[in-house]
Write an enzyme that holds these catalytic residues in place. Structure first.
Site, PDB file in Angstrom:
ATOM      1  CB  SER A  93      -0.908   0.012   1.325  1.00 13.41           C
ATOM      2  OG  SER A  93      -0.378  -0.445   2.333  1.00 13.41           O
ATOM      3  CG  HIS A 119      -7.540   5.631  -0.437  1.00 17.08           C
ATOM      4  ND1 HIS A 119      -8.661   6.458  -0.811  1.00 17.08           N
ATOM      5  CD2 HIS A 119      -6.403   6.194   0.089  1.00 17.08           C
ATOM      6  CE1 HIS A 119      -8.265   7.439  -0.526  1.00 17.08           C
ATOM      7  NE2 HIS A 119      -7.157   7.709   0.332  1.00 17.08           N
ATOM      8  CG  HIS A 136      -1.527  -7.620   4.573  1.00 16.96           C
ATOM      9  ND1 HIS A 136      -1.639  -6.433   3.905  1.00 16.96           N
ATOM     10  CD2 HIS A 136      -0.015  -7.608   4.155  1.00 16.96           C
ATOM     11  CE1 HIS A 136      -0.653  -5.688   3.407  1.00 16.96           C
ATOM     12  NE2 HIS A 136       0.254  -6.636   3.355  1.00 16.96           N
ATOM     13  CE1 TYR A 196      -2.255  -6.482   8.304  1.00 14.77           C
ATOM     14  CE2 TYR A 196      -0.360  -7.784   7.777  1.00 14.77           C
ATOM     15  CZ  TYR A 196      -1.038  -6.664   7.821  1.00 14.77           C
ATOM     16  OH  TYR A 196      -0.628  -5.512   7.026  1.00 14.77           O
ATOM     17  CD  GLU A 197      -5.840  -6.437   5.121  1.00 12.02           C
ATOM     18  OE1 GLU A 197      -6.224  -5.142   4.939  1.00 12.02           O
ATOM     19  OE2 GLU A 197      -5.493  -7.124   4.326  1.00 12.02           O
ATOM     20  CB  ALA A 202       7.746  -2.940   3.937  1.00 14.63           C
ATOM     21  CG  MET A 226       3.777  -9.123   8.913  1.00 13.68           C
ATOM     22  SD  MET A 226       2.798  -7.825   9.860  1.00 13.68           S
ATOM     23  CE  MET A 226       3.967  -7.376  11.009  1.00 13.68           C
ATOM     24  CB  SER A 227       2.891  -9.670   2.581  1.00 10.47           C
ATOM     25  OG  SER A 227       4.256  -9.027   2.039  1.00 10.47           O
ATOM     26  CG  ASN A 251      11.560  -2.405  10.178  1.00 11.08           C
ATOM     27  OD1 ASN A 251      10.828  -2.359   9.532  1.00 11.08           O
ATOM     28  ND2 ASN A 251      12.070  -3.332  11.286  1.00 11.08           N
ATOM     29  CG  HIS A 278       2.339   0.988   9.899  1.00 11.68           C
ATOM     30  ND1 HIS A 278       2.815  -0.058   9.294  1.00 11.68           N
ATOM     31  CD2 HIS A 278       1.257   1.554   9.349  1.00 11.68           C
ATOM     32  CE1 HIS A 278       2.328   0.182   7.950  1.00 11.68           C
ATOM     33  NE2 HIS A 278       1.332   0.941   8.283  1.00 11.68           N
TER      34      HIS A 278
END
Ligand code: HPA
Length: 271
Positions: A36, A71, A93, A95-96, A123, A210-211, A234, A246
């Site tokens: 995103s 969005h 994702h 986790y959603e 990321a 996480m993806s 990071n 985040h």
């Protein structure tokens, strides 16, 4: 159309048909999946694209409507260096809380639209001493720490060389010295503990996020060539003594967008 009685592949086929109709194309060659925060990189990638179009992903069957807070994703299409390119901006994702087939739907739709090469970007936290924030790293393998899969049934997909050695070689030619590392997918959405990062490092991971992994699995199921590129946003938990947030991840993405967009555009030019 009823999502409950339609297989993920059938739904992807339907989405591809709508996609081809909306874009007036008879197929696509390459898909690039961007998280995103990656809109600026998409702009660089598609700077000189011909026949550029963009519309909400939710116009296609099986894609979720935009949420109240954020969005929804968009699909951009255009011809870059002779390649018909689909840019998928924003991903679903796990986790959603969505069913896992949703996380692979964009990749399956691309496959059904004829795409043979998919570039998955993300990321990630960096686990290797000396990694720099803003550094792109090629994914050379992954460890699926979620122990879940977007596949169903006795579907024994091969994941040896899941991240195409040939595509990595091309990226390395464009960016000599670019690092490669193993990507560990964690369930999230919480960041890792320092102890978890210690475990991941011990097991050989160099990146954590996480993806991507479910998309890679679905892409290999569909026989697409995969290139995975992580942007180190990071250093992973416990490596600097700082807390993770985040905002710093989004900021690092923004700062590196130009470079990442150029790398993606050059890569498409080699296909
Ligand atoms: N951990 C997990 N996911 C991430 C990280 C991280 O440190 N950075 C960006 N995505």
């Amino acid at each position: 159309m009823n999502e409950a009685t339609t297989s993920p592949q059938q739904l992807a086929q339907q989405a591809a048909e709508v996609l081809l109709e909306k874009t007036s194309q008879d197929g696509f060659d390459v898909a690039v999946v961007l998280g995103s925060g990656w809109r600026p990189a998409a702009d660089v990638l598609t700077e000189n694209a011909v026949d550029l179009q963009e519309f909400p992903m939710s116009d296609l069957p099986g894609f979720l409507p935009p949420t109240a807070q954020g969005h929804g994703g968009t699909v951009r299409s255009g011809v870059i260096a002779g390649q018909r390119v689909l840019v998928l901006l924003g991903r679903t994702h796990a986790y959603e809380g969505h069913e896992l087939w949703r996380t692979a739907h964009a990749v399956r739709t691309a496959a059904a639209a004829g795409v043979s090469t998919v570039v998955l970007t993300n990321a990630a936290g960096g686990l290797i001493e000396g990694m720099q924030v803003g550094e792109p790293v090629l994914i050379n393998d992954h460890i699926n720490f979620t122990a879940k899969t977007p596949l169903s049934g006795a579907n024994f997909v091969n994941l040896v060389d899941a991240y195409s050695p040939e595509l990595r070689r091309r990226a390395e030619n464009l960016r000599p010295g670019i690092r490669e590392a193993v990507y560990a997918m964690m369930p999230g959405p919480q960041y890792e503990t320092p102890a978890e990062i210690h475990m991941l490092r011990t097991l050989g991971a160099g990146l954590v996020g996480m993806s991507t992994v479910y998309e890679t699995i679905a892409a290999r199921e569909a026989n697409m060539d995969v290139l995975g590129i992580s942007l180190v946003t990071n250093l992973a938990a416990g490596m600097t003594g700082e807390a993770l947030n985040h905002e710093e991840v989004l900021e690092a993405g923004k700062n590196a967008a130009q470079d990442m967009g150029e790398l993606l555009r050059e890569l498409v030019g080699t296909l």
